[in-house]
Design an enzyme around this catalytic site. Sequence first.
Site, PDB file in Angstrom:
ATOM      1  N   SER A  60      54.951  24.777  41.183  1.00 24.65           N
ATOM      2  CA  SER A  60      55.222  25.874  42.101  1.00 24.65           C
ATOM      3  C   SER A  60      53.952  26.639  42.463  1.00 24.65           C
ATOM      4  CB  SER A  60      56.284  26.788  41.495  1.00 24.65           C
ATOM      5  OG  SER A  60      56.841  27.622  42.468  1.00 24.65           O
ATOM      6  N   ASP A  62      64.202  21.759  49.061  1.00 20.88           N
ATOM      7  CA  ASP A  62      63.676  22.931  48.352  1.00 20.88           C
ATOM      8  C   ASP A  62      63.485  24.077  49.344  1.00 20.88           C
ATOM      9  OD1 ASP A  62      62.238  24.802  46.881  1.00 20.88           O
ATOM     10  OD2 ASP A  62      60.996  23.312  45.885  1.00 20.88           O
ATOM     11  N   HIS A 101      64.482  23.732  42.978  1.00 24.72           N
ATOM     12  CA  HIS A 101      63.057  23.986  43.144  1.00 24.72           C
ATOM     13  C   HIS A 101      62.239  23.175  42.156  1.00 24.72           C
ATOM     14  CE1 HIS A 101      59.308  25.847  43.933  1.00 24.72           C
ATOM     15  NE2 HIS A 101      59.304  26.630  42.890  1.00 24.72           N
TER      16      HIS A 101
END
Length: 727
Positions: free
Chosen positions: A559, A645, A690
Amino acid sequence: MQQKSKLFLQALKYSIPHLGKCMQKQHLNHCNFADHYYNRIKLKKYHLTKCLQSKPTISELARNIPTRSFSSKDFLPIKQENEKSLSENMDAFEKVRTKLETQPQEEYEIINAEVKHGGFVYYQEGCCLVRSKDEEADNENYEVLFNLEELKLDQPFIDCIRVAPDEKYVAAKIRTEDSEASTCIVVKLSDQPVMEASFPNVSSFEWVKDEEEEDVLFYTFQRNLRCHDVYRATFGDNKRNERFYTEKDPSYFVFLYLTKDSRFLTINIMNKTTSEVWLIDGLSPWDPPVLIQKRIHGVLYYVEHRDDELYILTNVGEPTEFKLMRTAADTPAIMNWDLFFTMKRNTKVVDLDMFKDHCVLFLKHSNLLYVNVIGLADDSVRSLKLPPWACGFIMDTNSDPKNCPFQLCSPIRPPKYYTYKFAEGKLFEETGHEDPITKTSRVLRLEAKSKDGKSVPMTIFHKTDSEDLQKKPLLVHVYGAYGMDLKMNFRPERRVLVDDGWILAYCHVRGGGELGLQWHADGRLTKKLNGLADLEACIKTLHGQGFSQPSLTTLTAFSAGGVLVGALCNSNPELLRAVTLEAPFLDVLNTMMDTTLPLTLEELEEWGNPSSDEKHKNYIKRYCPYQNIKPQHYPSIHITAYENDERVPLKGIVNYTEKLKEAITEHAKDTGEGYQAPNVVLDIQPGGNHVIEDSHKKITAQIKFLYEELGLDSTSIFENLKKYLKF
């Protein structure tokens, strides 16, 4: 695995999904809140499948080539030297296939969501929400309350459970591995349990009981990753469902928390730097809520309650780090807050737990863990330094006022129980089998000096008997965003890497939260480059002190950690051999200029506003990974992305990959024949989650990639991984 996180930990947990591209689905820390229920966390045999469906074997996963993957080998007309052929690699996996499928399995033990209420324990068994008598919780004598398959979801699992005060209803939030969407079901408990209602896209939820002994469910509704609405619902003969509160400022989000004594339900409205809390009387939930303190920019605060007093964890005043204050519940405004306890410099408040006569603070100071036990009757303080191997807490809330249980863990060691007993004033640790990793590995805490002289902490793991560490492979971890600590929970794949001779290094750079709020402030907005300088200094320090070398150094992040990794690949690619990224944030500038994306407005406090602030725009251009790709040699890169996502859109990752390919191709042409180009693999997985931490396919693909890039024999690593994960 789940447990009820308490106030502060939960506040941070909820600040990230709605503020950033950084939160991964965690089995060690799901979205639960503290309350009077006892959440029993225990290690038990449990396959890493949420439902009773078969999984492919590890050998099958190891042999599979990820679908929709792209490699520079596919487009560079350059002869690759010293490269194993695909068939050779497949032969290596075939050699251990029989062993993997026939050897005894020592599965990785994880924990289900469990809540104790009254004499029952509520938990997930297979695809069902069940309950059993407390003393029978470890056997198969349970009552099925609801079959999750009725929701027609793909591999659903229970994210958290709440039982109504009088045990007439139980609510459970259901999710799937490949989506962030959730459904909250309410089951009426009777001789024949029946689903009373279901609500889509619920984020947080809590029960209270009104003056007429009626159960009231408060819940927050999430739309497009934004959580702005609070609802309250009743069931039975007096059904109703009404919106109770809507937050108008799009940069804020809302979550609910029930104080541990159940006296107040708090509505927490916050962004990354500012918060506001309203109290709902747990005895009169239909009365208007009471504001504690109107939001003041830069002031964060979280609230607990005990004996008609509010205990407030806040950063108000100097220094702007968290401190504990208190005030009478009927005079909650900020001018009435009295300082109660202050933290040492460079201290991170991980969590807070309130008991009848004690307040317990879980702290991280100078990269070590501590527990501070405050006696509320005499204001005494006892500070306990925890074992140096420990890197993280797992909170275990219970209703026993005499004990404070919790667990400690590290990336290579499974959680271990500890209990502080208030009467004895002592900390007791779980007895029994001692994990052999304590003798076969070392944990070191070092510091690197960044360009501006700032000391950057690092945590390092390696085998005790390793010789010539300079020749060992190194896997560096980094995050450095949103004030969040680098994840250091137990991961079986990290354990087997250390067993196989790898060095693991965790770099706690600025932008993260390891040293408190200022550590975050020094790595966000127009100080984001501090995090990059810290990461560079950490890797150079590791090499300088004899931990591996650039040709054996790999770097991993997920991320928002992808920002620093991508920036380092642009600025100092010679420090690395290979990189693995999961759902990485790589196009900061274009993302933050697109206000149609659901999280852009909520993320301005972290990255800045390039649309309206030229200073922010120019600064982001200096480090944005996508903006700074250039023709040069890059380390090999493996990227895992998810098709739907919403937090890190696939488009940005694909654009980054294509631009990187073009730069590598241009550099290869300029370099000439004989140049060994790096591999760039983009593995696009289906689904809308995610980050999927426990994805076996992802774990296998990443490890396989690292071993191939470093030219290492991967036979033993998959044999060892089989001991912990059932595929």
